[in-house]
Scaffold this active site. Sequence first.
Site, PDB file in Angstrom:
ATOM      1  N   HIS A 200       0.862  -1.181   0.000  1.00 34.55           N
ATOM      2  CA  HIS A 200       0.000   0.000   0.000  1.00 34.55           C
ATOM      3  C   HIS A 200       0.900   1.233   0.000  1.00 34.55           C
ATOM      4  O   HIS A 200       1.718   1.410   0.904  1.00 34.55           O
ATOM      5  CB  HIS A 200      -0.918   0.011   1.219  1.00 34.55           C
ATOM      6  N   CYS A 201       0.743   2.075  -1.014  1.00 36.67           N
ATOM      7  CA  CYS A 201       1.617   3.243  -1.157  1.00 36.67           C
ATOM      8  C   CYS A 201       0.837   4.520  -0.857  1.00 36.67           C
ATOM      9  O   CYS A 201      -0.023   4.924  -1.658  1.00 36.67           O
ATOM     10  CB  CYS A 201       2.187   3.297  -2.582  1.00 36.67           C
TER      11      CYS A 201
END
Length: 371
Positions: A200-201
């Site tokens: 998850h960025c």
Amino acid sequence: MTPGSGEGGPMKDCEYSQISTHSSSSPMESPHKKKTALKRKWKVFPGRNKFFCNGRIMMARQTGVFYLTLVLILVTSGLFFAFDCPYLSVQITPAIPAVGAILFLFVMGTLLRTSFSDPGVLPRATPDEAADLERQIGNIEEIANGSSSGGYRPPPRTKEVVINGQTVKLKYCFTCKIFRPPRASHCSLCDNCVERFDHHCPWVGNCVGKRNYRFFYMFILSLSFLTVFIFAFVITHVIHRSQQTGFLNALKDSPASVLEAVVCFFSVWSIVGLSGFHTYLISSNQTTNEDIKGSWSNKRGKENFNPYSHGNIFTNCCSALCGPLSPSLIDRRGFIQPDTPQPTAPSNGITMYGATQFQSNMGTEVRLTRW
């Protein structure tokens, strides 16, 4: 006596008239009621996501860092085009702003494509599918408990598949009520199972998975070139002015160049390092999640070799960047049909997630050895 004038005649006609009127008007009303009751699926999506443009744009709920990314890119590039490019195009070559504009447009395009798309979210099981799967698991656990001692603990909810000779466990997701396919994982921030989950960025405001990984990689790679490009020509601009008017006067004439140089200097190391790390992952056909957990060894002869690697760097890169883009599985812009019966999950033991069966083109042998 006329027909219907006897006892009960008017009553029967009245009843018949009421019944026929009601039945003839209901077909005219029901389509209107059904039409107004329809909703888009994204409005009742169970995960923690935000949708825009009638479901066409899908992002994570926490998007503050994404807006910071946009501001840094837009402000730094805007100052470069406004204060440095006019001087550089006249004194050196007009190709500098042209190349910078191409890089900037490519960076923005890949960033928005990564941030606004479905990363590969897996649909959750329908109530019927979840109930059928829980029934199967419950029966197996009851059999296991009945044939063992009182202190026996049932086995974990896992299945096993064999991929290119390597045994891979499929874990059961208690939130989505599915057995996750290989390389999928549940994102705690978005509350979704994502196919080929990488990470998850927060910088792009979305998960990075099977459907947007190539755009994420092209974004960080092009951003590395843009950052180095701006930093190099900002320094060139300052040095060129310093030779004419002196260093201090050059800084006074173009104060924006100082801000650009500082931003690029402190960000280029992390961006270039991240690009190099993901280049290594692509060349070995791994995900960030697998690399952090140490799931696979790079050596083929090891017991935990990577079954997804094609054994060739070029083939691995083509597989990750040039293969066909998988369609979205959640149909977020589709309509909810309240009268449509929910499909039931098959009870033949095949691994299912939502209404989609796991498929692979890498010679996958399914071996359901235990739960």
